[in-house]
Write a protein that holds these residues in place. Structure first.
Motif, PDB file in Angstrom:
ATOM      1  N   LYS A  11      66.568  20.679  45.514  1.00 32.58           N
ATOM      2  CA  LYS A  11      66.481  21.934  44.783  1.00 32.58           C
ATOM      3  C   LYS A  11      65.427  22.792  45.475  1.00 32.58           C
ATOM      4  O   LYS A  11      64.275  22.384  45.610  1.00 32.58           O
ATOM      5  CB  LYS A  11      66.101  21.684  43.325  1.00 32.58           C
ATOM      6  N   ILE A  12      65.834  23.987  45.916  1.00 30.57           N
ATOM      7  CA  ILE A  12      64.950  24.855  46.690  1.00 30.57           C
ATOM      8  C   ILE A  12      64.892  26.208  45.994  1.00 30.57           C
ATOM      9  O   ILE A  12      65.918  26.723  45.544  1.00 30.57           O
ATOM     10  CB  ILE A  12      65.469  25.018  48.128  1.00 30.57           C
ATOM     11  N   LYS A  13      63.679  26.797  45.923  1.00 33.11           N
ATOM     12  CA  LYS A  13      63.539  28.039  45.171  1.00 33.11           C
ATOM     13  C   LYS A  13      62.557  28.986  45.845  1.00 33.11           C
ATOM     14  O   LYS A  13      61.476  28.590  46.260  1.00 33.11           O
ATOM     15  CB  LYS A  13      63.079  27.734  43.741  1.00 33.11           C
ATOM     16  N   ASN A  14      62.984  30.274  45.956  1.00 35.25           N
ATOM     17  CA  ASN A  14      62.098  31.404  46.228  1.00 35.25           C
ATOM     18  C   ASN A  14      61.265  31.250  47.496  1.00 35.25           C
ATOM     19  O   ASN A  14      60.033  31.263  47.471  1.00 35.25           O
ATOM     20  CB  ASN A  14      61.191  31.674  45.023  1.00 35.25           C
ATOM     21  N   GLY A  15      61.965  31.128  48.633  1.00 32.11           N
ATOM     22  CA  GLY A  15      61.284  31.245  49.911  1.00 32.11           C
ATOM     23  C   GLY A  15      60.862  32.686  50.146  1.00 32.11           C
ATOM     24  O   GLY A  15      61.342  33.612  49.503  1.00 32.11           O
ATOM     25  N   CYS A  17      61.453  34.322  52.844  1.00 29.86           N
ATOM     26  CA  CYS A  17      62.527  35.004  53.578  1.00 29.86           C
ATOM     27  C   CYS A  17      63.830  34.280  53.261  1.00 29.86           C
ATOM     28  O   CYS A  17      64.197  34.158  52.103  1.00 29.86           O
ATOM     29  CB  CYS A  17      62.215  35.013  55.071  1.00 29.86           C
ATOM     30  N   TRP A  18      64.523  33.794  54.263  1.00 30.42           N
ATOM     31  CA  TRP A  18      65.785  33.100  54.018  1.00 30.42           C
ATOM     32  C   TRP A  18      65.507  31.697  53.478  1.00 30.42           C
ATOM     33  O   TRP A  18      64.522  31.048  53.830  1.00 30.42           O
ATOM     34  CB  TRP A  18      66.600  33.027  55.306  1.00 30.42           C
ATOM     35  N   GLY A  19      66.413  31.215  52.643  1.00 32.65           N
ATOM     36  CA  GLY A  19      66.189  29.916  52.031  1.00 32.65           C
ATOM     37  C   GLY A  19      66.247  28.773  53.026  1.00 32.65           C
ATOM     38  O   GLY A  19      65.358  27.921  53.087  1.00 32.65           O
ATOM     39  N   LEU A  20      67.304  28.731  53.835  1.00 38.71           N
ATOM     40  CA  LEU A  20      67.454  27.744  54.903  1.00 38.71           C
ATOM     41  C   LEU A  20      67.878  28.495  56.154  1.00 38.71           C
ATOM     42  O   LEU A  20      68.761  29.356  56.091  1.00 38.71           O
ATOM     43  CB  LEU A  20      68.515  26.694  54.560  1.00 38.71           C
ATOM     44  N   SER A  21      67.280  28.179  57.289  1.00 40.00           N
ATOM     45  CA  SER A  21      67.627  28.862  58.538  1.00 40.00           C
ATOM     46  C   SER A  21      67.629  27.861  59.687  1.00 40.00           C
ATOM     47  O   SER A  21      66.654  27.128  59.885  1.00 40.00           O
ATOM     48  CB  SER A  21      66.624  29.983  58.823  1.00 40.00           C
ATOM     49  N   PHE A  22      68.734  27.846  60.424  1.00 45.52           N
ATOM     50  CA  PHE A  22      68.863  26.952  61.569  1.00 45.52           C
ATOM     51  C   PHE A  22      69.379  27.749  62.760  1.00 45.52           C
ATOM     52  O   PHE A  22      70.322  28.531  62.626  1.00 45.52           O
ATOM     53  CB  PHE A  22      69.839  25.815  61.261  1.00 45.52           C
ATOM     54  N   GLU A  23      68.774  27.544  63.934  1.00 48.41           N
ATOM     55  CA  GLU A  23      69.192  28.243  65.144  1.00 48.41           C
ATOM     56  C   GLU A  23      69.465  27.241  66.261  1.00 48.41           C
ATOM     57  O   GLU A  23      68.684  26.314  66.493  1.00 48.41           O
ATOM     58  CB  GLU A  23      68.108  29.219  65.627  1.00 48.41           C
ATOM     59  N   LEU A  24      70.599  27.444  66.958  1.00 49.61           N
ATOM     60  CA  LEU A  24      70.926  26.677  68.164  1.00 49.61           C
ATOM     61  C   LEU A  24      70.851  25.180  67.927  1.00 49.61           C
ATOM     62  O   LEU A  24      70.322  24.418  68.738  1.00 49.61           O
ATOM     63  CB  LEU A  24      69.991  27.086  69.313  1.00 49.61           C
ATOM     64  N   CYS A  25      71.379  24.745  66.788  1.00 51.46           N
ATOM     65  CA  CYS A  25      71.380  23.328  66.435  1.00 51.46           C
ATOM     66  C   CYS A  25      72.797  22.762  66.499  1.00 51.46           C
ATOM     67  O   CYS A  25      73.784  23.503  66.456  1.00 51.46           O
ATOM     68  CB  CYS A  25      70.807  23.131  65.033  1.00 51.46           C
ATOM     69  N   SER A  26      72.899  21.444  66.565  1.00 50.69           N
ATOM     70  CA  SER A  26      74.194  20.772  66.621  1.00 50.69           C
ATOM     71  C   SER A  26      74.224  19.611  65.640  1.00 50.69           C
ATOM     72  O   SER A  26      73.206  18.968  65.388  1.00 50.69           O
ATOM     73  CB  SER A  26      74.465  20.233  68.036  1.00 50.69           C
ATOM     74  N   TYR A  27      75.407  19.360  65.109  1.00 53.46           N
ATOM     75  CA  TYR A  27      75.619  18.264  64.168  1.00 53.46           C
ATOM     76  C   TYR A  27      74.651  18.379  62.987  1.00 53.46           C
ATOM     77  O   TYR A  27      73.765  17.560  62.769  1.00 53.46           O
ATOM     78  CB  TYR A  27      75.500  16.911  64.873  1.00 53.46           C
ATOM     79  N   LEU A  28      74.875  19.446  62.229  1.00 50.18           N
ATOM     80  CA  LEU A  28      74.054  19.779  61.077  1.00 50.18           C
ATOM     81  C   LEU A  28      74.866  19.566  59.801  1.00 50.18           C
ATOM     82  O   LEU A  28      75.975  20.097  59.678  1.00 50.18           O
ATOM     83  CB  LEU A  28      73.599  21.239  61.184  1.00 50.18           C
ATOM     84  N   ILE A  30      74.620  19.968  55.630  1.00 49.12           N
ATOM     85  CA  ILE A  30      73.899  20.467  54.457  1.00 49.12           C
ATOM     86  C   ILE A  30      74.770  20.165  53.244  1.00 49.12           C
ATOM     87  O   ILE A  30      75.881  20.686  53.121  1.00 49.12           O
ATOM     88  CB  ILE A  30      73.640  21.979  54.559  1.00 49.12           C
ATOM     89  N   ASN A  31      74.294  19.316  52.337  1.00 43.34           N
ATOM     90  CA  ASN A  31      75.126  18.869  51.228  1.00 43.34           C
ATOM     91  C   ASN A  31      74.328  18.802  49.936  1.00 43.34           C
ATOM     92  O   ASN A  31      73.175  18.355  49.912  1.00 43.34           O
ATOM     93  CB  ASN A  31      75.707  17.488  51.545  1.00 43.34           C
ATOM     94  N   ASN A  32      74.956  19.279  48.864  1.00 42.04           N
ATOM     95  CA  ASN A  32      74.390  19.171  47.516  1.00 42.04           C
ATOM     96  C   ASN A  32      73.007  19.804  47.424  1.00 42.04           C
ATOM     97  O   ASN A  32      72.029  19.186  47.000  1.00 42.04           O
ATOM     98  CB  ASN A  32      74.334  17.701  47.073  1.00 42.04           C
ATOM     99  N   ILE A  33      72.953  21.077  47.807  1.00 44.87           N
ATOM    100  CA  ILE A  33      71.715  21.845  47.717  1.00 44.87           C
ATOM    101  C   ILE A  33      71.844  22.839  46.565  1.00 44.87           C
ATOM    102  O   ILE A  33      72.821  23.580  46.474  1.00 44.87           O
ATOM    103  CB  ILE A  33      71.437  22.616  49.024  1.00 44.87           C
ATOM    104  N   SER A  34      70.851  22.880  45.692  1.00 42.52           N
ATOM    105  CA  SER A  34      70.746  23.903  44.669  1.00 42.52           C
ATOM    106  C   SER A  34      69.676  24.885  45.119  1.00 42.52           C
ATOM    107  O   SER A  34      68.494  24.526  45.216  1.00 42.52           O
ATOM    108  CB  SER A  34      70.375  23.280  43.321  1.00 42.52           C
ATOM    109  N   LEU A  35      70.089  26.111  45.442  1.00 39.80           N
ATOM    110  CA  LEU A  35      69.196  27.068  46.079  1.00 39.80           C
ATOM    111  C   LEU A  35      69.141  28.369  45.285  1.00 39.80           C
ATOM    112  O   LEU A  35      70.151  29.048  45.105  1.00 39.80           O
ATOM    113  CB  LEU A  35      69.680  27.351  47.501  1.00 39.80           C
ATOM    114  N   THR A  36      67.975  28.696  44.771  1.00 36.17           N
ATOM    115  CA  THR A  36      67.734  29.986  44.126  1.00 36.17           C
ATOM    116  C   THR A  36      66.729  30.735  44.978  1.00 36.17           C
ATOM    117  O   THR A  36      65.562  30.328  45.083  1.00 36.17           O
ATOM    118  CB  THR A  36      67.198  29.809  42.699  1.00 36.17           C
ATOM    119  N   ASN A  37      67.157  31.827  45.602  1.00 37.65           N
ATOM    120  CA  ASN A  37      66.297  32.534  46.546  1.00 37.65           C
ATOM    121  C   ASN A  37      66.283  34.015  46.181  1.00 37.65           C
ATOM    122  O   ASN A  37      67.019  34.827  46.746  1.00 37.65           O
ATOM    123  CB  ASN A  37      66.804  32.329  47.980  1.00 37.65           C
TER     124      ASN A  37
END
Length: 335
Positions: A11-15, A17-28, A30-37
């Motif tokens: 459970k992620i809340k109120n970052g 900036c962006w809640g989750l950020s990934f750049e130039l990654c492989s084999y990512l 993201i499962n079962n995330i509750s995100l309020t941003n």
């Protein structure tokens, strides 16, 4: 620039900036995330930039800006082999968006089983404006309620030496309900409003002169529009369709052209379009036609259901129409 990443059951809340950020990654994964941003209006939910082999599943996102956003900042790279499924999204911008940054592109993306509600901008927005390629995209089973715009597909030329490419897109099994007023009016933190009075916006599919959106299939699409358009807003007569601006260099957004002359779909600069089993309905009357096709080649329409408005509902302007079935012809009085 990381490989083999798993983010799950959080459970992620109120970052800031962006809640989750990934750049130039492989084999990512993201499962079962509750995100309020929602601490700021520019808070995206998840941003994936030029990554490969990504799965985003079973997530619940409530964001001040775009919900799930694929971005491409790096020419020569792209988002490739992306799977997004079984997510619920509420956004004061667009629920799922490709762009606005679109230098490399977006390839081999599947999006399915998505629920969207109380979203101000587009349910689905696909944007290439910086020279990137959007291709081989499959989107299906989308259910959007109280959402300001159903589909926004844009090929522009804001940046980059040459315009990009948008092609080979299949969108099916989509239901959208568009309200008359602002769908995020009760948000605690809202994004920027459209800064002019306007009639309800249709879905739009727009390239630019000399660069068409190609090979797009829309199948099993049902959209409920609010109607209530007023000629007092910004009436565009059908004999002056060329006054809709191109805006090749502008930021892409469903409201970017100002007033549009259709209530259902506005299509310009496209080649190889198929509309199959399309049902458009109106909550109230709308004086505009349902469809405008401007500079469109190889258009196929079948099983298109529109309100019986007692007037022409499909306008073909500077358009090469090679495949129009009897059902479509019966809707239009002047092909």
């Amino acid at each position: 620039e990381c490989n083999q990443i798993k983010v799950s059951d959080l459970k992620i809340k109120n970052g800031a900036c962006w809640g989750l950020s990934f750049e130039l990654c492989s084999y990512l994964s993201i499962n079962n995330i509750s995100l309020t941003n929602r601490a700021y209006w520019n808070n995206d939910g998840m941003d994936i930039t030029d990554c490969r082999n990504v799965g985003i599943t079973n997530c619940n996102i409530n964001s001040g800006d775009d919900g799930i956003c694929l971005k491409s900042y790096y020419p020569g790279y792209c988002n490739d082999s992306i799977y997004i499924a079984n997510c619920t999204i509420r956004s004061s911008a667009s629920a799922i968006k490709f762009g606005t940054a679109s230098y490399g592109g977006f390839k081999n993306v599947t999006i399915e089983h998505i629920k969207i509600f109380d979203t101000f901008r587009s349910a689905i927005a696909l944007e290439s404006v910086d020279g990137g390629t959007i291709e081989n995209i499959n989107i299906r089973n989308i259910d959007a309620v109280n959402t300001g715009n159903a589909l926004f597909i844009r090929l522009g030329h804001r940046d980059g030496t040459t315009p990009g490419v948008v092609r080979n897109i299949h969108i099916k099994d989509v239901k959208v309900q568009v309200p008359f007023g602002r769908p995020d009016i009760n948000y605690d933190m809202r994004g920027p409003e459209v800064d002019f009075f306007h009639n309800p916006f249709p879905s739009s599919i727009t390239g630019i002169p000399g660069h068409q959106i190609k090979n797009l299939v829309l199948e099993n699409i049902e959209i409920v529009y609010p109607g209530r358009a007023s000629k007092g807003m910004a009436y565009i007569p059908l004999n002056r369709l060329e006054q809709v601006p191109e805006k090749e260099k502008k930021y892409p957004e469903f409201s970017m052209f100002g007033e549009l002359p259709a209530w259902g779909f506005y299509v310009r600069h496209a080649n190889g379009l198929s509309f199959k089993n399309i049902k458009l309905t109106l909550a109230k009357a709308d004086f505009r036609p349902a469809f405008i096709f401007d500079d469109v080649e190889h258009l196929k329409m079948e099983q298109v259901k529109l309100p019986d408005a007692g007037k022409q509902q499909i306008i073909l302007y500077k358009t090469k129409n090679e495949q129009l079935d009897d059902n479509t012809k019966s809707v239009s009085k002047n092909l």
